[in-house]
Motif scaffolding. Sequence first.
Motif, short mmCIF file in Angstrom:
data_model
loop_
_atom_site.label_atom_id
_atom_site.label_comp_id
_atom_site.label_asym_id
_atom_site.label_seq_id
_atom_site.Cartn_x
_atom_site.Cartn_y
_atom_site.Cartn_z
N MET A 1 0.56 -1.41 -0.59
CA MET A 1 -0.16 -0.01 -0.03
C MET A 1 1.04 1.05 -0.18
O MET A 1 1.75 1.01 0.92
CB MET A 1 -0.46 0.47 1.38
N ARG A 2 0.04 2.20 -0.94
CA ARG A 2 1.29 3.52 -0.95
C ARG A 2 0.86 4.75 0.43
O ARG A 2 -0.40 4.53 0.96
CB ARG A 2 0.78 4.49 -2.32
N TRP A 3 1.47 5.44 0.81
CA TRP A 3 1.61 6.20 2.25
C TRP A 3 3.14 7.05 2.05
O TRP A 3 3.98 6.35 2.14
CB TRP A 3 1.40 5.23 3.57
N ILE A 4 2.53 8.11 2.63
CA ILE A 4 3.53 9.08 2.58
C ILE A 4 3.51 9.69 4.19
O ILE A 4 2.29 10.06 4.25
CB ILE A 4 4.26 9.99 1.31
N VAL A 5 4.47 9.94 4.66
CA VAL A 5 4.45 10.95 6.35
C VAL A 5 4.19 13.04 5.18
O VAL A 5 5.30 12.73 4.55
CB VAL A 5 5.38 10.97 7.51
N THR A 6 3.31 12.93 5.36
CA THR A 6 3.18 14.72 5.00
C THR A 6 3.32 15.65 6.00
O THR A 6 3.81 17.11 6.36
CB THR A 6 1.68 14.97 4.21
N ILE A 7 3.43 15.48 7.56
CA ILE A 7 3.45 16.62 9.19
C ILE A 7 3.99 15.93 9.72
O ILE A 7 3.27 14.34 9.64
CB ILE A 7 2.11 16.82 9.41
N ASP A 8 5.32 16.17 10.00
CA ASP A 8 5.41 15.56 10.98
C ASP A 8 5.60 16.33 11.84
O ASP A 8 6.75 17.09 12.43
CB ASP A 8 7.82 15.20 10.41
N HIS A 9 5.43 15.28 13.61
CA HIS A 9 5.44 16.20 14.65
C HIS A 9 6.79 15.69 15.70
O HIS A 9 6.84 16.13 16.40
CB HIS A 9 3.89 15.81 15.52
N HIS A 10 7.37 15.07 15.44
CA HIS A 10 9.09 14.47 16.03
C HIS A 10 9.71 14.89 15.73
O HIS A 10 10.76 14.97 16.15
CB HIS A 10 8.28 12.64 15.92
N GLY A 11 10.10 14.76 14.01
CA GLY A 11 11.62 15.00 13.89
C GLY A 11 11.73 13.54 12.64
O GLY A 11 12.27 13.11 12.75
N GLY A 12 12.71 14.38 11.36
CA GLY A 12 13.34 13.25 10.95
C GLY A 12 12.37 12.05 9.82
O GLY A 12 13.07 11.24 9.16
N CYS A 13 11.03 12.18 9.87
CA CYS A 13 10.55 11.50 8.93
C CYS A 13 9.17 11.52 7.53
O CYS A 13 9.02 11.27 7.63
CB CYS A 13 9.31 10.19 9.61
N MET A 14 9.79 13.26 7.37
CA MET A 14 9.13 14.11 6.91
C MET A 14 9.65 13.12 4.87
O MET A 14 10.42 12.57 4.95
CB MET A 14 9.80 15.47 6.62
N GLY A 15 7.50 12.75 4.55
CA GLY A 15 8.74 11.97 3.34
C GLY A 15 8.75 10.54 3.36
O GLY A 15 8.49 9.48 2.15
N LEU A 16 8.93 10.49 4.66
CA LEU A 16 9.06 8.31 5.26
C LEU A 16 7.45 8.01 4.54
O LEU A 16 6.63 8.39 4.51
CB LEU A 16 9.23 8.71 6.15
N GLY A 17 7.92 6.21 3.75
CA GLY A 17 6.61 5.96 3.79
C GLY A 17 7.07 4.23 2.73
O GLY A 17 8.34 4.04 2.57
N GLU A 18 6.08 3.94 1.79
CA GLU A 18 6.09 3.15 0.69
C GLU A 18 5.42 3.52 -0.36
O GLU A 18 4.76 3.97 -0.55
CB GLU A 18 5.39 1.63 1.35
N ASP A 19 6.40 2.78 -1.02
CA ASP A 19 5.40 2.41 -2.37
C ASP A 19 4.17 1.57 -2.77
O ASP A 19 3.82 0.76 -1.33
CB ASP A 19 6.49 2.14 -3.61
N VAL A 20 3.44 1.81 -4.06
CA VAL A 20 2.69 -0.06 -3.85
C VAL A 20 2.71 -1.20 -4.02
O VAL A 20 2.18 -1.97 -3.71
CB VAL A 20 2.04 0.14 -5.30
N ASP A 21 3.66 -1.53 -3.77
CA ASP A 21 4.76 -2.63 -3.57
C ASP A 21 5.03 -3.21 -2.30
O ASP A 21 5.73 -3.85 -2.21
CB ASP A 21 5.46 -3.19 -4.39
N GLY A 22 5.02 -1.88 -1.69
CA GLY A 22 5.31 -2.34 -0.07
C GLY A 22 6.74 -1.99 0.27
O GLY A 22 7.63 -2.08 1.24
N VAL A 23 7.40 -1.33 -0.99
CA VAL A 23 8.84 -1.14 -1.04
C VAL A 23 9.74 0.48 0.11
O VAL A 23 8.21 1.33 -0.73
CB VAL A 23 9.97 -1.62 -1.53
N PRO A 24 9.70 0.30 0.93
CA PRO A 24 10.57 1.63 1.70
C PRO A 24 10.67 2.10 0.06
O PRO A 24 11.27 2.38 -0.17
CB PRO A 24 11.43 1.51 2.81
#
Length: 96
Positions: A1-24
């Motif tokens: 499943m595709r997912w992307i972090v767009t707001i980071d309240h903690h720090g260091g993970c902006m844009g983190l996610g996976e592509d549609v194949d579950g690859v980081p």
Amino acid sequence: MRWIVTIDHHGGCMGLGEDVDGVPARGNPEQAEALPMDFRLHLASGEVLFEGRCSDIDADWWHGFEPLNYLWQPFRCRRLSYRRAGADEPWRWLRP
């Protein structure tokens, strides 16, 4: 499943996610806008650490756990809430 972090309240993970194949994979806000669901990752106390966009959790709830699974250990995220992007509906807790 595709997912992307767009707001980071903690720090260091902006844009983190996976592509549609579950690859980081890192993403950007333009890619996130195309995804239909908003999500939030919470500590057990309810504090929101990350917000983002993802594929349709209602259509595939099992893969809706992927952002939570990925950030469970490093940041102690314990709960995920979600809703349709752009909707003014209440946040729902992800439950199998």
